[in-house]
Design a protein around this motif. Structure first.
Motif, short mmCIF file in Angstrom:
data_model
loop_
_atom_site.label_atom_id
_atom_site.label_comp_id
_atom_site.label_asym_id
_atom_site.label_seq_id
_atom_site.Cartn_x
_atom_site.Cartn_y
_atom_site.Cartn_z
N PHE A 278 0.76 -1.30 -0.27
CA PHE A 278 -0.22 0.05 -0.01
C PHE A 278 0.92 1.18 -0.05
O PHE A 278 1.96 1.41 0.91
N SER A 279 0.67 2.38 -0.68
CA SER A 279 1.25 3.50 -0.70
C SER A 279 1.30 4.13 0.63
O SER A 279 0.36 3.98 1.52
N SER A 280 2.67 4.65 1.20
CA SER A 280 2.43 5.30 2.40
C SER A 280 1.92 6.66 2.36
O SER A 280 1.61 7.17 3.45
N ARG A 281 1.23 7.18 1.50
CA ARG A 281 0.54 8.16 1.25
C ARG A 281 -0.77 8.26 2.15
O ARG A 281 -1.06 8.94 2.76
N TYR A 282 -1.36 6.92 2.28
CA TYR A 282 -2.59 6.67 3.21
C TYR A 282 -1.99 7.05 4.67
O TYR A 282 -3.02 7.63 5.19
N LEU A 283 -0.98 6.70 4.98
CA LEU A 283 -0.57 7.10 6.16
C LEU A 283 -0.38 8.40 6.31
O LEU A 283 -0.83 9.05 7.44
N TRP A 284 0.44 9.14 5.73
CA TRP A 284 0.86 10.64 5.84
C TRP A 284 -0.34 11.48 5.73
O TRP A 284 -0.43 12.55 6.21
N VAL A 285 -1.39 10.87 4.89
CA VAL A 285 -2.52 11.87 4.56
C VAL A 285 -3.36 11.74 5.94
O VAL A 285 -3.91 13.01 6.39
N GLU A 286 -3.32 10.93 6.68
CA GLU A 286 -4.14 10.62 7.77
C GLU A 286 -3.34 11.43 9.05
O GLU A 286 -4.13 12.28 9.68
N VAL A 287 -2.15 11.30 8.89
CA VAL A 287 -1.28 11.88 10.27
C VAL A 287 -1.36 13.52 9.79
O VAL A 287 -1.60 14.42 10.60
N GLY A 288 -1.26 13.82 8.45
CA GLY A 288 -1.26 15.23 8.17
C GLY A 288 -2.57 15.83 8.25
O GLY A 288 -2.57 17.13 9.04
N THR A 289 -3.65 15.09 8.18
CA THR A 289 -5.03 15.93 8.29
C THR A 289 -5.15 16.08 9.90
O THR A 289 -5.82 17.13 10.27
N GLY A 290 -4.75 14.86 10.66
CA GLY A 290 -4.78 15.07 12.04
C GLY A 290 -4.03 16.29 12.65
O GLY A 290 -4.54 17.17 13.33
N VAL A 291 -2.95 16.41 11.96
CA VAL A 291 -2.06 17.53 12.55
C VAL A 291 -2.76 18.99 12.15
O VAL A 291 -2.86 19.86 12.93
N ALA A 292 -3.21 19.06 10.69
CA ALA A 292 -3.67 20.30 10.29
C ALA A 292 -5.02 20.52 11.22
O ALA A 292 -5.17 21.71 11.42
N PHE A 293 -5.81 19.69 11.59
CA PHE A 293 -7.15 19.88 12.42
C PHE A 293 -6.41 20.42 13.67
O PHE A 293 -7.34 21.47 14.33
N LEU A 294 -5.69 19.87 14.29
CA LEU A 294 -5.47 20.34 15.52
C LEU A 294 -4.82 21.56 15.31
O LEU A 294 -5.04 22.51 16.33
#
Length: 374
Positions: free
Chosen positions: A80-96
């Motif tokens: 699986f592309s690592s993009r899936y992981l980084w989009v989840e982390v990035g969205t969480g950080v952006a929301f916070l």
């Protein structure tokens, strides 16, 4: 115990917002993967792209699911592309980050270092309260939606060099509705404008620090016309329509002038739609400044691929996707508005604004002609 009472409720809500962002990021991954191919983001459920086997519910848990599988399909072992992981982390950080900047810094009685970022008197609440009031959550939800669609548009454009209209048109419609119903200076009371001298020019330095930010950061003009009083739906609708119009016209105009000079296609209509969406939410001043910040961000994003090409000798796509840069420029301008606005007040001066438009248009036309001759 004192530390728990002091930091417990804020820490809980920050953790909740981060986890909520992770969940939203998981859904954004679905949109990023399917919208470029006109596939439904709802049906069928998540599955491996190689063997087409459905993923188990526990495999879809943000971050944990990816780490448990070590980035591979449980059935066939496909990566699986690592993009899936980084989009989840990035969205969480952006929301916070959004929650802290726009909500938590407005709390009264918090730590000394946590000072108000944006000037929004209507968001003030007690640091020790069980939860921020409803208007705080409504503002956060509106702006979190904008952050989400910017993430989707930017990442799809980076991979496929296209920005789906499903993202930008729906985002623009939501922005028009939110800006109309939550008209500036909401969530602050229009009474806060009493500190501004009636009919005084808004381009003078003495206006700084007195204009509250709201759902739309600033109104479309100041002093406000009599037919668009502060807090009215008329003002909100004008803010949204003018912001959207300036966003799309700016990119389309620059595209037209530059293409006349250089003689080939520059920018794309998807970029115009992205700026239209941002303008419907934030207002025309943000998209005007954010466009040029986005151009710089786009160039900076191109540097790693150039370095990679020089090191490996492999060719990379020479054309530049402006969507990611524009999205970063908008977010940077939005978050830094308390500092950017000190220079942005000159945009309320008609002569300065006219000269700026002529200078930008003429400069782009001349630059295009020079590049074409080269």
């Amino acid at each position: 115990m004192n530390i728990l009472l002091t930091y417990g409720p804020p820490a809980f809500w920050c953790a909740w917002v981060f986890l909520f962002g992770l969940g939203v990021g998981s859904f954004l991954n679905v949109l990023i993967a399917r919208l470029p191919y006109d596939k439904s983001p709802i049906w069928p459920g998540s599955r491996c792209g190689a063997c087409l086997q459905p993923l188990k519910l526990r495999d879809n848990i943000p971050i944990l699911g990816y780490l448990r599988l070590r980035g591979r399909c449980r059935m066939c072992g496909a990566t699986f592309s690592s993009r899936y992981l980084w989009v989840e982390v990035g969205t969480g950080v952006a929301f916070l980050s959004l929650f802290v900047i726009e909500v938590m810094t407005q709390a009264i009685g918090g730590p000394e270092f946590l000072r108000p970022w944006h000037y929004a008197p209507g968001l003030k609440f007690s640091w020790f309260s069980a939860s921020p009031p409803p208007q705080d959550w409504l503002l956060f939800a509106s702006h979190a939606f904008l952050l989400s669609v910017l993430i989707v548009a930017a990442l799809i454009d980076a991979e496929h060099r296209v920005i789906p209209t499903q993202v930008t048109y729906i985002g623009t419609a939501v922005g028009l509705l939110a800006s109309t119903l939550l008209a500036w200076p909401w969530p602050s009371d229009p009474a806060v404008l009493a500190q501004i001298q009636p009919n005084a020019p808004w381009f003078l330095p003495n206006i700084l620090g007195k204009l509250p930010t709201g759902m739309t950061l600033w109104p479309f003009w100041g002093p406000l016309p009599t037919w668009t009083p502060a807090g009215s739906w008329q003002l909100g609708l004008c803010n949204a329509l003018i912001g959207a119009a300036v966003g799309t016209a700016l990119v389309r105009g620059i595209k037209f002038l530059f293409e006349i000079g250089i003689g080939k296609e520059a920018l794309g209509l998807g970029d115009a739609d992205l700026m239209m969406m941002a303008g419907a939410f934030l207002g025309w001043q943000v998209v005007l400044i954010g466009f040029f910040a986005g151009g710089l961000a786009g160039l900076l994003l191109k540097i790693p691929s150039v370095i990679y090409s020089l090191i490996t000798g492999r060719t990379v796509v020479s054309e530049l996707s402006f969507g990611p840069g524009l999205a970063l420029g908008i977010v940077a301008t939005w978050f830094a508005w308390p500092w950017v606005s000190s220079s942005a007040v000159v945009l309320f001066e008609p002569v300065v604004l006219g000269v700026l438009v002529i200078a930008i248009g003429g400069g782009l036309l001349v630059a295009g002609i020079l590049l074409r001759r080269k």
